[in-house]
Design a protein around this motif. Structure first.
Motif, PDB file in Angstrom:
ATOM      1  N   VAL A 198       0.866  -1.179   0.000  1.00  0.00           N
ATOM      2  CA  VAL A 198       0.000   0.000   0.000  1.00  0.00           C
ATOM      3  C   VAL A 198       0.899   1.223   0.000  1.00  0.00           C
TER       4      VAL A 198
ATOM      5  N   SER B  27      -3.203   4.185  -2.771  1.00  0.00           N
ATOM      6  CA  SER B  27      -3.322   3.177  -3.818  1.00  0.00           C
ATOM      7  C   SER B  27      -2.697   1.856  -3.376  1.00  0.00           C
ATOM      8  N   LEU B  28      -3.209   0.781  -3.954  1.00  0.00           N
ATOM      9  CA  LEU B  28      -2.721  -0.569  -3.720  1.00  0.00           C
ATOM     10  C   LEU B  28      -1.862  -0.941  -4.923  1.00  0.00           C
TER      11      LEU B  28
ATOM     12  N   ILE C 194      -7.610   3.245  -3.969  1.00  0.00           N
ATOM     13  CA  ILE C 194      -8.477   2.778  -2.887  1.00  0.00           C
ATOM     14  C   ILE C 194      -9.587   3.810  -2.685  1.00  0.00           C
TER      15      ILE C 194
ATOM     16  N   VAL D  85      -7.243  -0.659   3.464  1.00  0.00           N
ATOM     17  CA  VAL D  85      -6.522  -1.825   2.973  1.00  0.00           C
ATOM     18  C   VAL D  85      -5.236  -1.975   3.779  1.00  0.00           C
ATOM     19  N   GLU D  86      -5.006  -3.180   4.283  1.00  0.00           N
ATOM     20  CA  GLU D  86      -3.782  -3.486   5.024  1.00  0.00           C
ATOM     21  C   GLU D  86      -3.136  -4.701   4.379  1.00  0.00           C
TER      22      GLU D  86
ATOM     23  N   ILE E 178      -3.818  -9.675   1.734  1.00  0.00           N
ATOM     24  CA  ILE E 178      -4.408  -8.339   1.716  1.00  0.00           C
ATOM     25  C   ILE E 178      -5.698  -8.376   2.531  1.00  0.00           C
TER      26      ILE E 178
END
Length: 178
Positions: free
Chosen positions: A98, A102-103, A117, A123-124, A131
């Motif tokens: 991350v 954005s991912l 995102i 998101v982690e 994910i």
């Protein structure tokens, strides 16, 4: 009457529900959600629970009865607990990070894949290949997880791709397996 629709919805003490004309608003510690309710659906708020009812018993109305009861229940659960989807990357060299909003996915392409995102979704990346996606809106969460997964859906020969946690892939024999 719908079997699911007639069940009462329990409201936790940390959640505030406001019902005006055709809009229901749910506020909790993880956010605020709103949904427009059709005129044929009635929502009554009693002490600590909501009861969803239909004004006219018809086949399509019964289907909407169960649907809107479930949607309202998901809103209440989402703002009080949040929903979680875990994606697992399987494949040599598949990684995720991350960076800001954005991912970034390395999925064997000649370039990294950047996915923005959306607001309300966190998101982690626990490991390089796991994910965790959290959100209070179950619909938006599922759409985002499907968007991420669409970059490398699991394939049946080697089992590589982006999988939901706990998902199993039915494997096929290759050319040599008869």
């Amino acid at each position: 009457m719908s079997r699911i629709g007639k069940l009462p919805i329990k409201i936790p003490t940390t959640v505030d529900v406001t019902n005006t004309d055709s809009v229901i608003t749910v506020k909790g510690k993880f956010g605020t959600l709103e949904r427009i309710i059709p005129a044929i659906i009635g929502v009554e708020q009693t002490e600590g629970s909501l009861i969803v009812s239909v004004k006219k018993e018809e086949r399509t109305n019964k289907a909407l009865h169960g649907l809107y009861r479930t949607l309202i229940n998901n809103m209440i659960i989402g703002v009080s607990e949040q929903f979680l989807i875990t994606l697992v990357l399987q494949g040599v060299g598949y990684r995720a990070t991350v960076q800001g909003k954005s991912l970034v996915l390395n999925l064997g392409f000649s370039h990294p894949v950047n996915i923005d995102i959306p607001e309300g979704i966190t998101v982690e990346v626990a490991q390089n290949t796991t994910i965790d996606i959290k959100a209070c809106d179950k619909e938006q969460l599922g759409l985002f997880a499907a968007k991420v997964r669409s970059w490398r859906p699991p394939e049946p020969y080697k089992g590589k791709g982006i999988l939901y946690k706990g998902e199993t892939i039915l494997r096929k024999a290759g050319k040599s397996g008869k």
